[in-house]
Design a protein around this motif. Sequence first.
Motif, PDB file in Angstrom:
ATOM      1  N   TRP A  40       0.836  -0.933   0.164  1.00  0.00           N
ATOM      2  CA  TRP A  40      -0.065  -0.574  -0.062  1.00  0.00           C
ATOM      3  C   TRP A  40       1.004   1.387  -0.020  1.00  0.00           C
ATOM      4  O   TRP A  40       0.296   2.172  -0.666  1.00  0.00           O
ATOM      5  N   GLY A  41       1.684   1.416   0.805  1.00  0.00           N
ATOM      6  CA  GLY A  41       2.221   2.497   0.589  1.00  0.00           C
ATOM      7  C   GLY A  41       3.851   2.662  -0.471  1.00  0.00           C
ATOM      8  O   GLY A  41       3.567   3.941  -1.079  1.00  0.00           O
ATOM      9  N   SER A  42       4.143   1.846  -1.057  1.00  0.00           N
ATOM     10  CA  SER A  42       5.015   1.910  -1.704  1.00  0.00           C
ATOM     11  C   SER A  42       3.980   2.721  -3.077  1.00  0.00           C
ATOM     12  O   SER A  42       4.779   3.029  -4.605  1.00  0.00           O
ATOM     13  N   ILE A  43       2.597   2.182  -2.933  1.00  0.00           N
ATOM     14  CA  ILE A  43       1.589   2.563  -4.205  1.00  0.00           C
ATOM     15  C   ILE A  43       1.411   4.240  -4.347  1.00  0.00           C
ATOM     16  O   ILE A  43       2.174   4.920  -5.014  1.00  0.00           O
ATOM     17  N   TYR A  44       1.391   4.685  -3.051  1.00  0.00           N
ATOM     18  CA  TYR A  44       1.060   6.152  -2.545  1.00  0.00           C
ATOM     19  C   TYR A  44       2.468   6.610  -2.822  1.00  0.00           C
ATOM     20  O   TYR A  44       2.534   8.238  -3.633  1.00  0.00           O
ATOM     21  N   HIS A  45       3.564   5.804  -2.713  1.00  0.00           N
ATOM     22  CA  HIS A  45       4.851   6.779  -2.581  1.00  0.00           C
ATOM     23  C   HIS A  45       5.495   7.104  -3.826  1.00  0.00           C
ATOM     24  O   HIS A  45       5.529   7.940  -4.517  1.00  0.00           O
ATOM     25  N   ALA A  46       5.104   5.989  -5.159  1.00  0.00           N
ATOM     26  CA  ALA A  46       5.243   5.776  -6.019  1.00  0.00           C
ATOM     27  C   ALA A  46       4.220   7.172  -6.854  1.00  0.00           C
ATOM     28  O   ALA A  46       4.569   8.054  -7.854  1.00  0.00           O
ATOM     29  N   LEU A  47       3.033   7.130  -6.901  1.00  0.00           N
ATOM     30  CA  LEU A  47       2.188   8.023  -7.176  1.00  0.00           C
ATOM     31  C   LEU A  47       2.651   9.642  -6.974  1.00  0.00           C
ATOM     32  O   LEU A  47       2.905  10.689  -7.668  1.00  0.00           O
ATOM     33  N   ARG A  48       3.288  10.055  -5.609  1.00  0.00           N
ATOM     34  CA  ARG A  48       4.202  10.807  -4.600  1.00  0.00           C
ATOM     35  C   ARG A  48       4.689  11.604  -5.763  1.00  0.00           C
ATOM     36  O   ARG A  48       5.204  12.352  -6.053  1.00  0.00           O
ATOM     37  N   GLN A  49       5.367  10.135  -5.855  1.00  0.00           N
ATOM     38  CA  GLN A  49       6.913  10.405  -7.020  1.00  0.00           C
ATOM     39  C   GLN A  49       6.919  11.154  -8.571  1.00  0.00           C
ATOM     40  O   GLN A  49       7.614  12.136  -8.375  1.00  0.00           O
ATOM     41  N   LEU A  50       6.442  10.225  -8.635  1.00  0.00           N
ATOM     42  CA  LEU A  50       5.843  10.264 -10.203  1.00  0.00           C
ATOM     43  C   LEU A  50       5.186  11.389 -10.705  1.00  0.00           C
ATOM     44  O   LEU A  50       5.105  12.451 -11.277  1.00  0.00           O
ATOM     45  N   LYS A  52       5.230  14.385  -8.219  1.00  0.00           N
ATOM     46  CA  LYS A  52       6.707  15.312  -8.232  1.00  0.00           C
ATOM     47  C   LYS A  52       7.527  15.341  -9.080  1.00  0.00           C
ATOM     48  O   LYS A  52       8.312  16.280  -9.987  1.00  0.00           O
ATOM     49  N   GLU A  53       7.767  14.235 -10.154  1.00  0.00           N
ATOM     50  CA  GLU A  53       8.849  14.804 -11.430  1.00  0.00           C
ATOM     51  C   GLU A  53       7.444  14.778 -12.908  1.00  0.00           C
ATOM     52  O   GLU A  53       8.543  14.925 -14.257  1.00  0.00           O
ATOM     53  N   GLY A  54       6.467  15.369 -12.387  1.00  0.00           N
ATOM     54  CA  GLY A  54       5.945  15.636 -13.941  1.00  0.00           C
ATOM     55  C   GLY A  54       5.433  14.065 -14.966  1.00  0.00           C
ATOM     56  O   GLY A  54       5.014  14.690 -15.840  1.00  0.00           O
ATOM     57  N   LYS A  55       5.478  12.589 -14.180  1.00  0.00           N
ATOM     58  CA  LYS A  55       5.071  12.002 -15.084  1.00  0.00           C
ATOM     59  C   LYS A  55       3.568  12.222 -14.249  1.00  0.00           C
ATOM     60  O   LYS A  55       2.619  11.269 -15.833  1.00  0.00           O
ATOM     61  N   LEU A  56       3.060  12.013 -14.121  1.00  0.00           N
ATOM     62  CA  LEU A  56       1.086  12.030 -13.389  1.00  0.00           C
ATOM     63  C   LEU A  56       1.230  13.389 -12.881  1.00  0.00           C
ATOM     64  O   LEU A  56       2.244  14.240 -12.118  1.00  0.00           O
ATOM     65  N   TYR A  68      -5.485  10.905 -10.296  1.00  0.00           N
ATOM     66  CA  TYR A  68      -3.915  11.329 -11.120  1.00  0.00           C
ATOM     67  C   TYR A  68      -4.824  10.179 -12.765  1.00  0.00           C
ATOM     68  O   TYR A  68      -5.856   9.532 -13.045  1.00  0.00           O
ATOM     69  N   ARG A  69      -3.505  11.017 -13.529  1.00  0.00           N
ATOM     70  CA  ARG A  69      -3.371  10.986 -14.851  1.00  0.00           C
ATOM     71  C   ARG A  69      -1.954  11.600 -15.113  1.00  0.00           C
ATOM     72  O   ARG A  69      -1.175  11.319 -14.907  1.00  0.00           O
ATOM     73  N   ILE A  70      -1.972  10.170 -16.548  1.00  0.00           N
ATOM     74  CA  ILE A  70      -0.718  10.194 -16.640  1.00  0.00           C
ATOM     75  C   ILE A  70      -0.390  11.102 -17.397  1.00  0.00           C
ATOM     76  O   ILE A  70      -1.152  12.106 -18.625  1.00  0.00           O
ATOM     77  N   THR A  71       0.555  12.028 -17.626  1.00  0.00           N
ATOM     78  CA  THR A  71       1.108  13.204 -18.632  1.00  0.00           C
ATOM     79  C   THR A  71       1.471  12.681 -19.779  1.00  0.00           C
ATOM     80  O   THR A  71       2.628  11.473 -19.593  1.00  0.00           O
ATOM     81  N   ASP A  72       2.352  13.461 -20.628  1.00  0.00           N
ATOM     82  CA  ASP A  72       2.649  13.049 -22.000  1.00  0.00           C
ATOM     83  C   ASP A  72       4.111  12.654 -21.360  1.00  0.00           C
ATOM     84  O   ASP A  72       4.827  11.496 -21.859  1.00  0.00           O
ATOM     85  N   GLU A  73       5.478  13.450 -20.334  1.00  0.00           N
ATOM     86  CA  GLU A  73       6.723  11.988 -20.161  1.00  0.00           C
ATOM     87  C   GLU A  73       6.101  11.141 -19.432  1.00  0.00           C
ATOM     88  O   GLU A  73       7.340  10.378 -19.854  1.00  0.00           O
ATOM     89  N   GLY A  74       5.461  10.995 -18.542  1.00  0.00           N
ATOM     90  CA  GLY A  74       4.884   9.865 -17.997  1.00  0.00           C
ATOM     91  C   GLY A  74       4.509   8.762 -18.601  1.00  0.00           C
ATOM     92  O   GLY A  74       4.948   7.756 -18.726  1.00  0.00           O
ATOM     93  N   HIS A  75       4.195   8.797 -20.200  1.00  0.00           N
ATOM     94  CA  HIS A  75       3.479   8.115 -21.246  1.00  0.00           C
ATOM     95  C   HIS A  75       4.898   7.553 -21.392  1.00  0.00           C
ATOM     96  O   HIS A  75       5.444   6.317 -21.767  1.00  0.00           O
ATOM     97  N   GLU A  76       5.903   8.370 -22.026  1.00  0.00           N
ATOM     98  CA  GLU A  76       7.409   8.120 -22.418  1.00  0.00           C
ATOM     99  C   GLU A  76       7.803   6.937 -21.718  1.00  0.00           C
ATOM    100  O   GLU A  76       8.831   6.238 -21.771  1.00  0.00           O
ATOM    101  N   ALA A  77       7.923   7.549 -20.168  1.00  0.00           N
ATOM    102  CA  ALA A  77       8.458   7.055 -18.547  1.00  0.00           C
ATOM    103  C   ALA A  77       7.622   5.385 -18.738  1.00  0.00           C
ATOM    104  O   ALA A  77       8.436   4.560 -18.703  1.00  0.00           O
ATOM    105  N   PHE A  78       6.764   5.163 -19.332  1.00  0.00           N
ATOM    106  CA  PHE A  78       6.384   3.761 -19.132  1.00  0.00           C
ATOM    107  C   PHE A  78       6.695   2.821 -20.072  1.00  0.00           C
ATOM    108  O   PHE A  78       7.286   1.911 -20.025  1.00  0.00           O
TER     109      PHE A  78
END
Length: 187
Positions: A40-50, A52-56, A68-78
């Motif tokens: 559970w905690g790793s999911i929320y940590h990933a959501l916050r970090q992503l 913060k990085e502009g991927k979400l 949350y929704r994906i950004t263009d940068e997030g889609h590239e990272a995915f």
Amino acid sequence: MSTTRLLVLGLVVGHGTTHGYAIHHELVLWDADKWANVKWGSIYHALRQLTKEGKLASVEDPSGRVDYRITDEGHEAFMLLLRGALSDGGAHADLLSAGLAFLTALPRAEAIALLERRRAALEEERERTATIVGAGPDRAWKTPGTEHVPEMFALWHGNADHALQWTSGLIERLRGGAYTMADDVRA
């Protein structure tokens, strides 16, 4: 490469807009808490970090729930994480499993090419471990009490052999038209 990041990004891509509880619920249905150690905690940590990085991008609704929704940068990272997961010949079952969960996000030819890279890496691993396994008792294991170490190489060799057979089978299934891929016409 992070399995959790791949899973979170992939689920946001798949849902369009979603929230942490929905991601957690789906990953529990997939047993990802067991095979990928996603908590559970790793999911929320990933959501916050992503985020913060502009991927979400995140939006809080009036009830306080954050979607949350994906950004263009997030889609590239995915896509980068997905390509890496499918082409890696290493013994990272969690990463490969996460990649397989999103296999159909790729065009068929690209998925096949990535799996062919994985197959080549597995062939190299099988060849490398075969020379050690084949050396038998003549191989000098100098440290007392380590004569059992070749069992480790035998395990790796067997795992590479099995993974190679499975990967080859998946490539053939994809070549035969299995699964609806990103570039297939969807009904």
